[in-house]
Write a protein that holds these residues in place. Structure first.
Motif, mmCIF file in Angstrom:
data_model
loop_
_atom_site.group_PDB
_atom_site.id
_atom_site.type_symbol
_atom_site.label_atom_id
_atom_site.label_comp_id
_atom_site.label_asym_id
_atom_site.label_seq_id
_atom_site.Cartn_x
_atom_site.Cartn_y
_atom_site.Cartn_z
ATOM 1 N N UNK A 171 0.821 -1.205 0.124
ATOM 2 C CA UNK A 171 -0.034 -0.047 0.053
ATOM 3 C C UNK A 171 0.816 1.162 0.138
ATOM 4 N N UNK A 172 1.856 1.319 0.810
ATOM 5 C CA UNK A 172 2.678 2.616 1.022
ATOM 6 C C UNK A 172 3.510 2.700 -0.493
ATOM 7 N N UNK A 226 -8.966 -1.452 0.776
ATOM 8 C CA UNK A 226 -8.154 -0.246 1.508
ATOM 9 C C UNK A 226 -7.240 0.124 0.721
ATOM 10 N N UNK A 227 -6.470 -0.892 0.117
ATOM 11 C CA UNK A 227 -5.513 -0.593 -1.060
ATOM 12 C C UNK A 227 -6.084 0.467 -1.976
ATOM 13 N N UNK A 228 -7.349 0.193 -2.305
ATOM 14 C CA UNK A 228 -7.875 1.216 -3.195
ATOM 15 C C UNK A 228 -8.002 2.552 -2.832
ATOM 16 N N UNK A 229 -8.582 2.606 -1.445
ATOM 17 C CA UNK A 229 -8.756 3.772 -1.110
ATOM 18 C C UNK A 229 -7.513 4.645 -0.970
ATOM 19 N N UNK A 230 -6.385 4.049 -0.366
ATOM 20 C CA UNK A 230 -4.992 4.602 -0.368
ATOM 21 C C UNK A 230 -4.655 4.912 -1.735
ATOM 22 N N UNK A 231 -4.957 4.405 -2.763
ATOM 23 C CA UNK A 231 -4.336 4.791 -4.065
ATOM 24 C C UNK A 231 -5.271 5.926 -4.396
ATOM 25 N N UNK A 232 -6.775 5.927 -4.199
ATOM 26 C CA UNK A 232 -7.487 7.178 -4.594
ATOM 27 C C UNK A 232 -6.988 8.395 -3.819
ATOM 28 N N UNK A 233 -6.655 8.112 -2.404
ATOM 29 C CA UNK A 233 -6.230 9.288 -1.522
ATOM 30 C C UNK A 233 -4.857 9.858 -2.288
ATOM 31 N N UNK A 234 -4.020 8.961 -2.657
ATOM 32 C CA UNK A 234 -2.776 9.766 -3.467
ATOM 33 C C UNK A 234 -2.948 10.405 -4.191
ATOM 34 N N UNK A 235 -3.885 9.830 -5.174
ATOM 35 C CA UNK A 235 -4.141 10.560 -6.408
ATOM 36 C C UNK A 235 -4.731 11.976 -6.337
ATOM 37 N N UNK A 236 -5.170 12.151 -5.001
ATOM 38 C CA UNK A 236 -5.797 13.458 -4.782
ATOM 39 C C UNK A 236 -4.732 14.360 -4.114
ATOM 40 N N UNK A 237 -3.502 13.792 -3.881
ATOM 41 C CA UNK A 237 -2.381 14.452 -3.231
ATOM 42 C C UNK A 237 -2.625 14.327 -1.894
ATOM 43 N N UNK A 289 -2.919 10.653 4.131
ATOM 44 C CA UNK A 289 -4.243 9.721 4.048
ATOM 45 C C UNK A 289 -3.890 8.226 4.121
ATOM 46 N N UNK A 290 -3.105 8.211 2.842
ATOM 47 C CA UNK A 290 -2.751 6.825 2.340
ATOM 48 C C UNK A 290 -1.814 6.222 3.251
#
Length: 366
Positions: A113-114, A270-281, A285-286
């Motif tokens: 995830x990281x 949760x991986x998908x949620x972390x990637x979505x957060x990373x795309x929003x800078x 949160x990720x």
């Protein structure tokens, strides 16, 4: 009922948990053919995704970093339910399921995830920026919990093999729970600002962080559906667990693969949620999701399994072997070097993903 609640009832995240619960009722206690097992597995996957969706709705209502905490606890409840359901009545052949699943969760969160989050954020913004104080404290908690519960049992001498004695297991459970409680208090109350997302300019959030939160009615509806989804996940996992075990055995794979499959299944949303957060800078949160899940996975799972071991038959093996201890040590060192600067590039993301790939490969071919 509000218009947003009406819209919610028309979504798959509303009827998905209900269908999964119905599938559980129909399948419980029966020998299922292959097609039926596949259908139950699809229902389980839908329930997992729905559970994390509703946790996100609640998270949006309560805000960060409480939102990441809600997600982490929801995922951990699923994980504990899956582990206990697989270990119940399994005897000695399930002795390592808890260890394998918790270790897999640590490797998936701290590397998979990281690594993905840093890679996505760096590709989009050249540099991934996060709060070193909060992430560093969370990482230190992960390393301490992992060492206390997964490494020390290999070296203790009170019990033969990589196992804790009863007193040692009780101490590890209480210490893990206490440390998790301290982390939650620091994250949500005393130093909450250390866990809030930051931009390269040091400001908080981005434009879509200010979207209107869901209403109280929507949040309560999501809470109810979250509970339904969690029950469906645990029950359906119990239904298909014999198929998972038989498949691993027939393929001649190590038993540790079962734990990897459980952790991958539970942590995928949760991986998908972390990637979505990373795309929003929102890299912080990720990282909250990743390290928070790792902390909850150990800090809540180990006490729960210790309590369950009172009535579960067979031994409880928690100590890691040399190969996995090397991977854990490498993860700790690399993670520290990643977190300390508070900034990361594609290189750090790639390094973490390489460690994760090595873990997955060596799980199937030790």
């Amino acid at each position: 009922m509000s218009s947003s609640t009406k819209a919610l009832t028309g979504q798959w995240t509303t009827w998905g948990p209900v269908v999964a619960l119905l599938a559980l009722v129909l399948a419980w206690g029966r020998d299922l053919p292959v097609l039926a097992v596949a259908a139950v597995a699809l229902c389980l996957a839908a329930a997992v995704l729905a559970a994390v969706h509703h946790a996100e709705v609640i998270a949006h209502r309560v805000g960060e970093p409480f939102g990441s905490l809600v997600l982490a606890v929801a995922v951990t409840v699923i994980e504990v339910g899956l582990i206990v359901s697989l270990m119940a009545g399994g005897g000695e052949k399930t002795a390592t399921y808890a260890r394998d699943t918790v270790f897999a969760a640590v490797m998936i969160t701290c590397n998979g995830i990281v690594g993905l989050a840093l890679l996505v954020a760096a590709l989009r913004n050249r540099v991934a920026v996060f709060n070193a104080e909060g992430s560093g404290g969370a990482l230190a908690t992960v390393c301490t919990l992992a060492t206390m519960t997964l490494v020390l049992p290999t070296f203790t001498t009170s019990q033969p093999g990589p196992e804790f004695s009863g007193a040692q297991l009780a101490f590890a459970a209480v210490a893990s729970l206490a440390l998790y409680g301290v982390f939650v208090a620091v994250q949500t109350v005393r130093h909450r600002d250390y866990f809030l997302p930051v931009t390269p300019e040091g400001q908080e959030g981005s434009e879509d962080d200010h979207a209107d939160p869901p209403t109280k009615a929507d949040a309560l509806a999501s809470l109810g559906l979250l509970l339904v989804a969690l029950v469906a996940v645990v029950g359906n996992a119990k239904v298909i667990s014999p198929t998972i075990e038989d498949g691993v055995q027939s393929a001649g794979l190590p038993k540790a693969v079962v734990g990897v499959v459980i952790a991958l299944m539970v942590l995928l949303p949760e991986t998908l949620a972390a990637v979505r957060a990373a795309r929003r800078n929102r890299v912080q949160t990720s990282l909250n999701l990743a390290y928070g899940s790792a902390i909850a996975s150990i800090g809540l799972t180990i006490p729960a399994i210790a309590l369950a071991s009172i009535w579960l038959s067979g031994p409880l093996v928690l100590g890691l072997g040399p190969l996995h201890m090397v991977l854990l040590a490498l993860t700790g060192v690399v993670s520290a070097l990643t977190v300390v600067p508070g900034r990361a590039t594609l290189l750090q993301g790639g390094v973490h993903l390489a460690i994760f790939a090595a873990f997955v490969f060596l799980s199937f071919s030790p």
